[in-house]
Design a protein around this motif. Structure first.
Motif, PDB file in Angstrom:
ATOM      1  N   TYR A  41     -15.000  -4.089   1.103  1.00 11.61           N
ATOM      2  CA  TYR A  41     -13.840  -3.652   0.656  1.00 11.61           C
ATOM      3  C   TYR A  41     -13.597  -2.377  -0.209  1.00 11.61           C
ATOM      4  O   TYR A  41     -12.455  -1.888  -0.467  1.00 11.61           O
ATOM      5  CB  TYR A  41     -13.006  -4.790   0.053  1.00 11.61           C
ATOM      6  N   VAL A  76     -15.734  -6.792  -7.402  1.00 17.30           N
ATOM      7  CA  VAL A  76     -14.843  -7.332  -8.479  1.00 17.30           C
ATOM      8  C   VAL A  76     -15.602  -8.194  -9.364  1.00 17.30           C
ATOM      9  O   VAL A  76     -16.935  -8.468  -9.244  1.00 17.30           O
ATOM     10  CB  VAL A  76     -13.802  -8.238  -7.706  1.00 17.30           C
ATOM     11  N   PHE A  78     -16.154 -11.311 -10.201  1.00 15.96           N
ATOM     12  CA  PHE A  78     -17.130 -12.263 -10.124  1.00 15.96           C
ATOM     13  C   PHE A  78     -18.321 -11.903  -9.517  1.00 15.96           C
ATOM     14  O   PHE A  78     -19.235 -12.631  -9.793  1.00 15.96           O
ATOM     15  CB  PHE A  78     -16.350 -13.174  -9.359  1.00 15.96           C
ATOM     16  N   CYS A 101      -9.692 -11.034  -9.666  1.00 18.26           N
ATOM     17  CA  CYS A 101      -9.619 -11.617  -8.106  1.00 18.26           C
ATOM     18  C   CYS A 101      -8.582 -12.925  -8.177  1.00 18.26           C
ATOM     19  O   CYS A 101      -8.812 -13.658  -9.171  1.00 18.26           O
ATOM     20  CB  CYS A 101     -10.923 -12.236  -7.531  1.00 18.26           C
ATOM     21  N   SER A 102      -7.519 -12.812  -7.378  1.00 13.63           N
ATOM     22  CA  SER A 102      -6.477 -13.983  -7.544  1.00 13.63           C
ATOM     23  C   SER A 102      -7.174 -15.100  -7.162  1.00 13.63           C
ATOM     24  O   SER A 102      -6.786 -16.046  -7.805  1.00 13.63           O
ATOM     25  CB  SER A 102      -5.325 -13.583  -6.641  1.00 13.63           C
ATOM     26  N   LEU A 103      -8.099 -15.166  -6.480  1.00 13.69           N
ATOM     27  CA  LEU A 103      -8.555 -16.648  -6.021  1.00 13.69           C
ATOM     28  C   LEU A 103      -9.369 -17.377  -7.046  1.00 13.69           C
ATOM     29  O   LEU A 103      -9.429 -18.324  -7.331  1.00 13.69           O
ATOM     30  CB  LEU A 103      -9.454 -16.250  -4.859  1.00 13.69           C
ATOM     31  N   ASN A 129     -16.277 -16.736  -4.868  1.00 14.33           N
ATOM     32  CA  ASN A 129     -15.257 -16.200  -5.671  1.00 14.33           C
ATOM     33  C   ASN A 129     -14.528 -16.983  -6.819  1.00 14.33           C
ATOM     34  O   ASN A 129     -13.628 -17.553  -6.452  1.00 14.33           O
ATOM     35  CB  ASN A 129     -14.024 -15.836  -4.519  1.00 14.33           C
ATOM     36  N   CYS A 187      -6.337 -16.529  -1.505  1.00 13.19           N
ATOM     37  CA  CYS A 187      -6.502 -15.032  -1.976  1.00 13.19           C
ATOM     38  C   CYS A 187      -5.056 -14.440  -1.773  1.00 13.19           C
ATOM     39  O   CYS A 187      -4.542 -14.423  -0.549  1.00 13.19           O
ATOM     40  CB  CYS A 187      -7.372 -14.343  -0.889  1.00 13.19           C
ATOM     41  N   TYR A 188      -4.550 -13.813  -2.587  1.00 15.00           N
ATOM     42  CA  TYR A 188      -3.154 -13.108  -2.653  1.00 15.00           C
ATOM     43  C   TYR A 188      -3.119 -12.281  -1.504  1.00 15.00           C
ATOM     44  O   TYR A 188      -2.032 -12.037  -0.657  1.00 15.00           O
ATOM     45  CB  TYR A 188      -2.715 -12.535  -3.773  1.00 15.00           C
ATOM     46  N   ALA A 189      -4.126 -11.546  -1.097  1.00 15.72           N
ATOM     47  CA  ALA A 189      -4.196 -10.496  -0.215  1.00 15.72           C
ATOM     48  C   ALA A 189      -4.361 -11.107   1.367  1.00 15.72           C
ATOM     49  O   ALA A 189      -3.331 -10.717   2.230  1.00 15.72           O
ATOM     50  CB  ALA A 189      -5.272  -9.458  -0.270  1.00 15.72           C
ATOM     51  N   HIS A 190      -5.100 -11.910   1.461  1.00 16.70           N
ATOM     52  CA  HIS A 190      -5.290 -12.536   2.891  1.00 16.70           C
ATOM     53  C   HIS A 190      -3.993 -13.296   3.236  1.00 16.70           C
ATOM     54  O   HIS A 190      -3.772 -13.668   4.561  1.00 16.70           O
ATOM     55  CB  HIS A 190      -6.798 -13.450   3.112  1.00 16.70           C
TER      56      HIS A 190
END
Ligand code: 13P
Ligand code: SF4
Length: 323
Positions: A41, A76, A78, A101-103, A129, A187-190
């Motif tokens: 990514y 990121v 983690f 990472c939001s997750l 994650n 995950c906020y993106a997915h």
């Protein structure tokens, strides 16, 4: 607001020449005896100077194998922590320490510790994650590339708590037939990919096969021809006879696909708000920050040794189980 049109990436004309900044990064890397590991990514110019570009699983193996004295992790927090867990004696750098990472944030270690204390028989399977503190509380780690295989290794009489991604957990449960309790993280993106937006991309590119990451919701996964980790997307794309493919994950993935699967057009699955979905944490790293990090030797990942040693046990178990 009109619905965003999906971004289209035609085949690359050929390898791009290195920029002055990329050449500077490579020279600094040589002087620092460093290896640059980059997640799929990361932005295109970082992928272009990395020694290895891959998914979380491939990066964990590369981090465990490297002989370089410094690891610069373009990903990121983690992920850089994971590299430190298997390399206590090496310097591990992350170009932007704020790249979270939001997750991972959705599963604080103290809450997991309380859950375990209330349910002592639980086997905790943690998606990579997550923080080192959560890894230290887990029985085994997994990635999206090996999650089903890892879950299948847990004895049938143990109740599994899968943390922190409920979407990946649900997908693994459907594939393996194993009932699991899933932590309510995502995950906020997915989760921004929606069936409506994906159907719009399919209508604009009729016949284009769709691949989606398992962090997407079930409704989006149901519209995909294939659901897999970012690494497996490369092999999937190579197998396709269609000229145009729709990619439902963070759009940095398309740089890797364009380089390794020439001749195809890739369409970034849109969301309801944007034509190209980027993870704001992954994109905190830039080529200029990578240069500064190599030049100054920081920011560096530091970790308490007791925590590191505890987190290493489930991580090594994963590396063993997925060989
Ligand atoms: P993989 O690298 O396992 O495909 O996961 C994607 C991701 O979201 C990493 O943050
Ligand atoms: Fe975390 Fe999602 Fe970004 Fe991956 S894409 S780093 S899971 S926020």
């Amino acid at each position: 607001m009109p619905a965003p049109v999906p971004a289209v990436f035609p085949p690359l004309p050929g390898p791009a020449p290195l920029s002055d900044l990329q050449r500077e990064v490579l020279e600094l890397k040589r002087r620092a005896d460093a290896v640059i590991l980059a997640h799929n990514y990361q932005c295109e110019d970082i992928q272009g100077v990395a020694d290895f570009v891959g998914d979380s699983l491939g990066l964990a193996y590369k981090a465990a194998e490297t002989t370089a004295s410094t690891i610069v992790f373009c990903g990121v927090h983690f992920m850089a922590e994971t590299a430190k867990i298997v390399n206590p004696g090496k310097r591990v750098l992350l170009p932007d320490l704020e790249a979270g990472c939001s997750l991972a944030d959705s599963c604080p270690a103290d809450r997991l510790a309380r859950e375990k204390a209330a349910n002592p028989g639980l086997a905790v399977v943690a998606y990579i994650n997550c923080s080192a503190a959560v890894k230290a509380l887990s029985d085994v780690i997994c990635t999206s590339g090996n999650a089903s295989r890892i879950v299948e290794r847990i004895p049938a009489d143990r109740e599994i708590l899968f943390v922190p991604d409920q979407n990946l957990g649900q997908w693994v449960s459907q594939r393996t037939g194993r009932r699991m309790r899933c932590w309510p993280g995502s995950c906020y993106a997915h989760v921004q990919f929606t069936p409506t937006a994906l159907l719009r991309a399919k209508a604009l590119h009729p016949g284009a096969p769709v691949v989606a990451h398992p962090e997407c919701t079930e409704a989006v996964r149901a519209l995909a021809d294939e659901v897999c980790s970012t690494e497996l997307m490369v092999a999937w794309a190579k197998r396709q006879s269609a000229d145009t493919l729709i990619v439902t994950t963070e759009s940095g993935m398309i740089h890797r696909l364009r380089r390794e699967v020439p001749g195809k057009t890739f369409v970034a699955a849109p969301t309801d708000r944007c034509s190209c979905n980027e993870c704001r944490y992954m994109k905190m790293n830039t080529l200029a920050k990578l240069r500064d990090c190599l030049a100054s030797g920081g920011p560096e990942i530091h970790m308490d040794e007791t925590l590191r040693a505890r987190a290493e046990v489930p991580l090594r178990r994963m590396l063993d189980w997925s060989k």
